[in-house]
Design a protein around this motif. Structure first.
Motif, mmCIF file in Angstrom:
data_model
loop_
_atom_site.group_PDB
_atom_site.id
_atom_site.type_symbol
_atom_site.label_atom_id
_atom_site.label_comp_id
_atom_site.label_asym_id
_atom_site.label_seq_id
_atom_site.Cartn_x
_atom_site.Cartn_y
_atom_site.Cartn_z
ATOM 1 N N LEU A 200 -28.007 -19.508 -32.488
ATOM 2 C CA LEU A 200 -28.909 -18.356 -33.026
ATOM 3 C C LEU A 200 -30.530 -18.779 -32.285
ATOM 4 O O LEU A 200 -31.085 -17.856 -32.406
ATOM 5 C CB LEU A 200 -29.116 -18.306 -34.386
ATOM 6 N N MET A 201 -30.542 -19.720 -31.613
ATOM 7 C CA MET A 201 -31.837 -20.220 -31.104
ATOM 8 C C MET A 201 -32.571 -19.313 -30.098
ATOM 9 O O MET A 201 -33.797 -19.088 -30.143
ATOM 10 C CB MET A 201 -31.866 -21.546 -30.511
ATOM 11 N N PRO A 202 -31.792 -18.639 -29.187
ATOM 12 C CA PRO A 202 -32.379 -17.668 -28.447
ATOM 13 C C PRO A 202 -32.885 -16.306 -29.102
ATOM 14 O O PRO A 202 -34.009 -16.141 -29.246
ATOM 15 C CB PRO A 202 -31.204 -17.053 -27.524
ATOM 16 N N ALA A 206 -36.866 -15.505 -29.753
ATOM 17 C CA ALA A 206 -37.372 -14.271 -29.635
ATOM 18 C C ALA A 206 -38.105 -13.716 -30.794
ATOM 19 O O ALA A 206 -39.198 -13.108 -30.705
ATOM 20 C CB ALA A 206 -36.104 -13.231 -29.395
ATOM 21 N N ILE A 207 -37.565 -13.804 -31.936
ATOM 22 C CA ILE A 207 -38.396 -13.407 -33.473
ATOM 23 C C ILE A 207 -39.649 -14.168 -33.423
ATOM 24 O O ILE A 207 -40.696 -13.567 -33.857
ATOM 25 C CB ILE A 207 -37.516 -13.816 -34.466
ATOM 26 N N GLY A 208 -39.667 -15.545 -33.122
ATOM 27 C CA GLY A 208 -40.838 -16.297 -33.186
ATOM 28 C C GLY A 208 -41.921 -15.691 -32.059
ATOM 29 O O GLY A 208 -43.168 -15.559 -32.569
ATOM 30 N N LEU A 273 -43.259 -18.818 -21.289
ATOM 31 C CA LEU A 273 -42.508 -20.155 -21.523
ATOM 32 C C LEU A 273 -40.997 -19.614 -22.121
ATOM 33 O O LEU A 273 -40.218 -20.170 -22.171
ATOM 34 C CB LEU A 273 -43.273 -21.116 -22.165
ATOM 35 N N GLY A 274 -41.407 -18.657 -22.982
ATOM 36 C CA GLY A 274 -40.330 -17.989 -23.528
ATOM 37 C C GLY A 274 -39.622 -17.053 -23.156
ATOM 38 O O GLY A 274 -38.727 -16.213 -23.938
ATOM 39 N N GLN A 275 -39.887 -16.351 -21.985
ATOM 40 C CA GLN A 275 -39.256 -15.279 -21.548
ATOM 41 C C GLN A 275 -37.769 -15.362 -21.048
ATOM 42 O O GLN A 275 -36.840 -14.547 -21.456
ATOM 43 C CB GLN A 275 -39.692 -14.726 -20.051
#
Length: 291
Positions: A200-202, A206-208, A273-275
């Protein structure tokens, strides 16, 4: 053979041309104009601000404005720290609660689960303005006014969109994964922590990112619940810079724009960094975690 031919036709249909790149460059340039103007104003001198002679392309480079903003009568450093505290705890709350609630709706068998899920989804259609006064009364009775709690605690109960996102993600994962883990002796929380959470990390990251984007720039919430100047976040502190100028005097727009850059730059860095997690997350297929 048919699939290969269809894929080839699709790629040919969406092949970029020089006109496509030219159009994208023009649109990108137009979208960047407000950002360039913000930087130009932030680097302007006080004389330019008083004369209101701003230009899109910077002509002055007063880098000291980025330090002057912390020397005003307002505690800008404290504003920045408050934003970090509120945003970090809000992100942690959303990631923790969304994962657990979404996984429970996707995997647990319970009477009325689907009906309860519809109620959760229905909350997405309720305008924020309708719940604003009841929430204020509730937090006032709890004694949470002028604290960070009204801005942080609701995030530990997730929201309809994030729960829907995680549920759809988990629903596409094979149930055999859970069953195999339970045969090995893991319980519900063990399966979630050791098996599902890495997958579930991706989606959780994304929620973060979504939560951080909202809470970092939130203006209305702190305006309603915070009265003490030392507890205000950066978004509200920037507004105070423009409202503390003397009568008949132009606000220090260069310092205001410096604050706006401080408010915008972290979001650009976080997105950069999170894209890849945003791209990996596939709400329809739910397969990002097993790629």
């Amino acid at each position: 053979m048919t699939t290969t031919a269809t894929t080839t036709r699709t790629l040919r249909a969406f092949r970029a041309t020089p006109f496509t790149y030219a159009t994208l460059m023009i649109v990108s340039a137009l979208l960047c104009v407000p950002l360039v103007l913000v930087v130009s104003i932030a680097l302007s001198s006080d004389q330019t601000v008083n004369a209101n002679t701003f230009t899109i392309i910077p002509r002055e480079f007063h880098w000291e404005n980025f330090t002057r903003v912390f020397d005003t009568s307002l505690p800008m450093g404290r504003f920045l720290l408050n934003s970090v505290v509120i945003s970090v705890f809000s992100v942690l709350g959303q990631m923790l609660s969304s994962g657990l609630i979404g996984y429970a709706f996707a995997r647990l068998r319970a009477p009325g689960k689907n009906g309860l899920f519809l109620v959760v989804i229905a909350t997405m259609m309720i305008p924020t303005q309708i719940t604003m006064i009841p929430q204020f009364i509730l937090f006032k009775e709890l004694g949470w006014i002028n604290t960070y709690l009204p801005l942080i605690i609701p995030n530990f109960f997730s929201n309809g969109f994030n729960v829907f996102l995680i549920r759809q993600f988990v629903s596409r994962l094979p149930r055999e994964i859970d069953e195999a883990a339970m045969i090995d002796g893991l319980g519900f929380f063990g399966v979630y922590r050791r098996i599902m959470l890495p997958m579930l990390m991706p989606a959780l990251i994304a929620i973060g990112i979504f939560t951080l984007t909202y809470t970092w720039g939130d203006f209305m919430g702190p305006l309603i619940y915070l009265n003490d100047e030392t507890k205000m976040p950066l978004a509200l502190g920037i507004q105070y810079i423009s409202s503390t100028s003397a009568a008949m005097q132009a606000p220090p727009w260069n310092l205001v724009m410096v604050g706006s850059i401080l408010l915008t730059l972290p979001m650009i860095i976080v997105y950069y960094l999170g894209q890849r997690y945003l791209y990996e997350m596939d709400i329809s297929g739910g397969s990002a975690g097993v790629k």
